[in-house]
Design a protein around this motif. Structure first.
Motif, PDB file in Angstrom:
ATOM      1  N   TYR A   1     -26.092  38.707  -2.443  1.00  0.00           N
ATOM      2  CA  TYR A   1     -25.734  39.704  -3.446  1.00  0.00           C
ATOM      3  C   TYR A   1     -26.702  39.736  -4.635  1.00  0.00           C
ATOM      4  O   TYR A   1     -26.648  40.668  -5.445  1.00  0.00           O
ATOM      5  CB  TYR A   1     -24.319  39.418  -3.996  1.00  0.00           C
ATOM      6  CG  TYR A   1     -23.213  40.024  -3.176  1.00  0.00           C
ATOM      7  CD1 TYR A   1     -22.675  41.271  -3.477  1.00  0.00           C
ATOM      8  CD2 TYR A   1     -22.681  39.338  -2.091  1.00  0.00           C
ATOM      9  CE1 TYR A   1     -21.648  41.822  -2.731  1.00  0.00           C
ATOM     10  CE2 TYR A   1     -21.658  39.873  -1.332  1.00  0.00           C
ATOM     11  CZ  TYR A   1     -21.142  41.110  -1.658  1.00  0.00           C
ATOM     12  OH  TYR A   1     -20.119  41.662  -0.909  1.00  0.00           O
TER      13      TYR A   1
ATOM     14  N   HIS B   1     -21.942  41.848 -11.278  1.00  0.00           N
ATOM     15  CA  HIS B   1     -22.064  43.003 -10.389  1.00  0.00           C
ATOM     16  C   HIS B   1     -21.665  44.244 -11.173  1.00  0.00           C
ATOM     17  O   HIS B   1     -20.513  44.378 -11.600  1.00  0.00           O
ATOM     18  CB  HIS B   1     -21.172  42.846  -9.158  1.00  0.00           C
ATOM     19  CG  HIS B   1     -21.563  43.773  -8.047  1.00  0.00           C
ATOM     20  ND1 HIS B   1     -21.445  45.159  -8.147  1.00  0.00           N
ATOM     21  CD2 HIS B   1     -22.113  43.532  -6.820  1.00  0.00           C
ATOM     22  CE1 HIS B   1     -21.886  45.706  -7.043  1.00  0.00           C
ATOM     23  NE2 HIS B   1     -22.299  44.747  -6.217  1.00  0.00           N
TER      24      HIS B   1
ATOM     25  N   GLU C   1     -28.318  42.835  -6.136  1.00  0.00           N
ATOM     26  CA  GLU C   1     -27.424  43.843  -6.709  1.00  0.00           C
ATOM     27  C   GLU C   1     -26.942  43.484  -8.113  1.00  0.00           C
ATOM     28  O   GLU C   1     -26.344  44.321  -8.790  1.00  0.00           O
ATOM     29  CB  GLU C   1     -26.185  44.007  -5.811  1.00  0.00           C
ATOM     30  CG  GLU C   1     -26.480  44.393  -4.387  1.00  0.00           C
ATOM     31  CD  GLU C   1     -25.228  44.438  -3.543  1.00  0.00           C
ATOM     32  OE1 GLU C   1     -24.158  44.846  -4.083  1.00  0.00           O
ATOM     33  OE2 GLU C   1     -25.279  44.065  -2.352  1.00  0.00           O
TER      34      GLU C   1
ATOM     35  N   GLY D   1     -23.745  33.853   1.065  1.00  0.00           N
ATOM     36  CA  GLY D   1     -23.198  35.133   0.626  1.00  0.00           C
ATOM     37  C   GLY D   1     -23.571  35.457  -0.800  1.00  0.00           C
ATOM     38  O   GLY D   1     -23.956  36.593  -1.112  1.00  0.00           O
TER      39      GLY D   1
ATOM     40  N   TYR E   1     -17.326  53.754  -7.861  1.00  0.00           N
ATOM     41  CA  TYR E   1     -16.829  52.440  -7.455  1.00  0.00           C
ATOM     42  C   TYR E   1     -15.353  52.560  -7.087  1.00  0.00           C
ATOM     43  O   TYR E   1     -14.650  53.484  -7.523  1.00  0.00           O
ATOM     44  CB  TYR E   1     -17.001  51.399  -8.566  1.00  0.00           C
ATOM     45  CG  TYR E   1     -16.171  51.666  -9.801  1.00  0.00           C
ATOM     46  CD1 TYR E   1     -14.832  51.280  -9.872  1.00  0.00           C
ATOM     47  CD2 TYR E   1     -16.724  52.309 -10.905  1.00  0.00           C
ATOM     48  CE1 TYR E   1     -14.069  51.541 -11.009  1.00  0.00           C
ATOM     49  CE2 TYR E   1     -15.973  52.565 -12.039  1.00  0.00           C
ATOM     50  CZ  TYR E   1     -14.649  52.176 -12.083  1.00  0.00           C
ATOM     51  OH  TYR E   1     -13.897  52.433 -13.203  1.00  0.00           O
TER      52      TYR E   1
ATOM     53  N   ASP F   1     -13.088  48.721  -2.178  1.00  0.00           N
ATOM     54  CA  ASP F   1     -14.332  48.641  -1.417  1.00  0.00           C
ATOM     55  C   ASP F   1     -14.502  47.215  -0.877  1.00  0.00           C
ATOM     56  O   ASP F   1     -14.593  46.264  -1.666  1.00  0.00           O
ATOM     57  CB  ASP F   1     -15.500  49.006  -2.337  1.00  0.00           C
ATOM     58  CG  ASP F   1     -16.853  48.908  -1.655  1.00  0.00           C
ATOM     59  OD1 ASP F   1     -16.914  48.505  -0.473  1.00  0.00           O
ATOM     60  OD2 ASP F   1     -17.860  49.223  -2.316  1.00  0.00           O
ATOM     61  N   PRO F   2     -14.546  47.025   0.428  1.00  0.00           N
ATOM     62  CA  PRO F   2     -14.665  45.669   0.978  1.00  0.00           C
ATOM     63  C   PRO F   2     -15.888  44.911   0.464  1.00  0.00           C
ATOM     64  O   PRO F   2     -15.847  43.684   0.330  1.00  0.00           O
ATOM     65  CB  PRO F   2     -14.760  45.905   2.493  1.00  0.00           C
ATOM     66  CG  PRO F   2     -14.080  47.212   2.711  1.00  0.00           C
ATOM     67  CD  PRO F   2     -14.408  48.035   1.496  1.00  0.00           C
ATOM     68  N   HIS F   3     -16.965  45.639   0.162  1.00  0.00           N
ATOM     69  CA  HIS F   3     -18.173  44.981  -0.338  1.00  0.00           C
ATOM     70  C   HIS F   3     -17.935  44.385  -1.724  1.00  0.00           C
ATOM     71  O   HIS F   3     -18.360  43.255  -1.997  1.00  0.00           O
ATOM     72  CB  HIS F   3     -19.319  45.992  -0.391  1.00  0.00           C
ATOM     73  CG  HIS F   3     -20.646  45.386  -0.726  1.00  0.00           C
ATOM     74  ND1 HIS F   3     -21.329  44.547   0.132  1.00  0.00           N
ATOM     75  CD2 HIS F   3     -21.431  45.501  -1.845  1.00  0.00           C
ATOM     76  CE1 HIS F   3     -22.470  44.171  -0.433  1.00  0.00           C
ATOM     77  NE2 HIS F   3     -22.553  44.732  -1.626  1.00  0.00           N
ATOM     78  N   LEU F   4     -17.243  45.111  -2.600  1.00  0.00           N
ATOM     79  CA  LEU F   4     -16.925  44.574  -3.924  1.00  0.00           C
ATOM     80  C   LEU F   4     -15.870  43.478  -3.840  1.00  0.00           C
ATOM     81  O   LEU F   4     -15.937  42.482  -4.568  1.00  0.00           O
ATOM     82  CB  LEU F   4     -16.433  45.695  -4.846  1.00  0.00           C
ATOM     83  CG  LEU F   4     -17.478  46.675  -5.353  1.00  0.00           C
ATOM     84  CD1 LEU F   4     -16.842  47.649  -6.338  1.00  0.00           C
ATOM     85  CD2 LEU F   4     -18.655  45.953  -5.999  1.00  0.00           C
TER      86      LEU F   4
ATOM     87  N   VAL G   1     -11.002  41.813   2.466  1.00  0.00           N
ATOM     88  CA  VAL G   1     -12.378  41.337   2.600  1.00  0.00           C
ATOM     89  C   VAL G   1     -12.714  41.246   4.082  1.00  0.00           C
ATOM     90  O   VAL G   1     -11.984  40.617   4.862  1.00  0.00           O
ATOM     91  CB  VAL G   1     -12.552  39.956   1.934  1.00  0.00           C
ATOM     92  CG1 VAL G   1     -13.983  39.437   2.140  1.00  0.00           C
ATOM     93  CG2 VAL G   1     -12.222  40.033   0.452  1.00  0.00           C
TER      94      VAL G   1
ATOM     95  N   ARG H   1     -15.535  41.447  -1.466  1.00  0.00           N
ATOM     96  CA  ARG H   1     -16.223  40.240  -0.984  1.00  0.00           C
ATOM     97  C   ARG H   1     -16.954  39.547  -2.125  1.00  0.00           C
ATOM     98  O   ARG H   1     -16.934  38.308  -2.223  1.00  0.00           O
ATOM     99  CB  ARG H   1     -17.194  40.621   0.135  1.00  0.00           C
ATOM    100  CG  ARG H   1     -17.915  39.431   0.763  1.00  0.00           C
ATOM    101  CD  ARG H   1     -18.847  39.877   1.875  1.00  0.00           C
ATOM    102  NE  ARG H   1     -19.578  38.758   2.434  1.00  0.00           N
ATOM    103  CZ  ARG H   1     -19.119  37.963   3.375  1.00  0.00           C
ATOM    104  NH1 ARG H   1     -17.923  38.161   3.872  1.00  0.00           N
ATOM    105  NH2 ARG H   1     -19.860  36.960   3.833  1.00  0.00           N
ATOM    106  N   TRP H   2     -17.596  40.315  -3.013  1.00  0.00           N
ATOM    107  CA  TRP H   2     -18.291  39.713  -4.139  1.00  0.00           C
ATOM    108  C   TRP H   2     -17.314  38.958  -5.045  1.00  0.00           C
ATOM    109  O   TRP H   2     -17.563  37.817  -5.435  1.00  0.00           O
ATOM    110  CB  TRP H   2     -19.033  40.770  -4.955  1.00  0.00           C
ATOM    111  CG  TRP H   2     -19.424  40.262  -6.309  1.00  0.00           C
ATOM    112  CD1 TRP H   2     -18.916  40.647  -7.517  1.00  0.00           C
ATOM    113  CD2 TRP H   2     -20.380  39.230  -6.594  1.00  0.00           C
ATOM    114  NE1 TRP H   2     -19.490  39.926  -8.533  1.00  0.00           N
ATOM    115  CE2 TRP H   2     -20.397  39.034  -7.998  1.00  0.00           C
ATOM    116  CE3 TRP H   2     -21.222  38.440  -5.802  1.00  0.00           C
ATOM    117  CZ2 TRP H   2     -21.207  38.106  -8.619  1.00  0.00           C
ATOM    118  CZ3 TRP H   2     -22.043  37.511  -6.421  1.00  0.00           C
ATOM    119  CH2 TRP H   2     -22.040  37.356  -7.819  1.00  0.00           C
TER     120      TRP H   2
END
Length: 291
Positions: A203, A71, A206, A199, A134, A138-141, A186, A143-144
């Motif tokens: 991703y 990512h 991205e 999940g 960045y 960030d909850p999106h990162l 998360v 989560r990854w």
């Protein structure tokens, strides 16, 4: 029955390996984690104990780092703030301590550790090489990173662990890990193995093999700061980690795909090495392997 000399050698090797992974403070931290009284998020019956207390984590940890690097924004944060080149062992010690406290420690210690990590995440922000901002919070990162770790630790355990988990156990591990992930920030972390796979798939648009990601992979796999005697065993761990990656994750990092060799030579060598690591760690770590 173990011969005294063999037992002594085994203990010295285990102590040296444990210190390499957990740092000079590792033994004291391990004792504190084991002896501290109070409620814990997880007890010894939970799958997260079984997975995180196994030597297969050596493969799983490397696999997770390689997968996470795909990512671009997560990799930008690592390249800009983690100091993985200048202090790779320090980063390993901190990660090992985090896993030990949140898995095996008391609820109070786990919550204190989470608060420290969240405070660090708030300070980790910047601009990626592609111009996008960045933030580690960030909850999106987050989560990854969580998905890559859970998938990697579980996969490595199923392939190289001392035992194996049935479907209920695998879902239980994901649910256990979700408790830590939610505390870290998360949003709606997965609670089943199927949700982890879905999940990761979500991703994929991205993900990209950036120059920073490929440099990190080369550093981890080919140029780690290790003494000459341990480079061969580490090479086996690295090969096992690469072989455990999904095929779609290989090419972006310019990693080989050799299915016949991976299914035979790499797997057998990996199984032998992990059994050896587990053997030398056993007398030293009746309590958790991480610290």
């Amino acid at each position: 029955m173990t011969l005294p000399v063999l037992s002594s050698v085994r203990e010295r090797l285990g102590a040296a390996l444990f210190e390499q992974v957990a740092g000079s403070k590792g033994p004291d931290r391990r004792e504190r984690i084991a002896l501290s009284e109070g409620p814990r998020w997880f007890d010894e019956s939970r799958p997260i104990w079984q997975v995180h207390n196994d030597a297969a984590m050596f493969v799983g940890g490397l696999r997770a780092l390689l997968l996470q690097s795909l990512h671009p924004l997560a990799m930008a944060g690592v390249a800009g703030h983690s100091g993985y080149r200048g202090d790779p062992w320090g980063r390993l010690h901190r990660t090992s301590h985090f896993l030990a406290v949140t898995t095996f420690g008391t609820e109070a210690d786990a919550q204190a550790m989470i608060a420290r990590i969240r405070a660090i995440h708030e300070r980790v922000r910047g601009i990626a090489p592609d111009g996008r901002p960045y933030a580690a919070s960030d909850p999106h990162l987050l989560r990854w990173v969580h998905l890559a770790e859970v998938d990697s630790f579980l996969y490595a355990y199923q392939r190289y662990g001392a035992g194996s988990l049935d479907q209920a156990g695998r879902d239980g591990y994901v649910a256990d890990a979700a408790r830590v992930a939610a505390a870290l920030g998360v949003l709606d972390p997965p609670t089943t193995e199927a949700q982890v796979r879905a999940g990761l798939h979500g991703y994929r648009p991205e993900l990209k093999g950036t120059r920073e990601a490929r440099e990190a992979a080369r550093f981890m796999l080919l140029k780690p700061p290790l003494p000459l005697p341990v480079r061969a065993p580490y090479g086996i761990l690295a090969a096992a980690a690469v072989a455990s990656l999904p095929v779609w994750a290989r090419w972006p990092l310019r990693l080989p795909y050799l299915p016949l060799a991976e299914a035979t030579v790499v797997r057998l060598a990996g199984e032998g090495l992990i059994r050896g690591i587990r053997w030398v760690l056993t007398p030293v770590t009746d309590s958790p392997t991480a610290a």
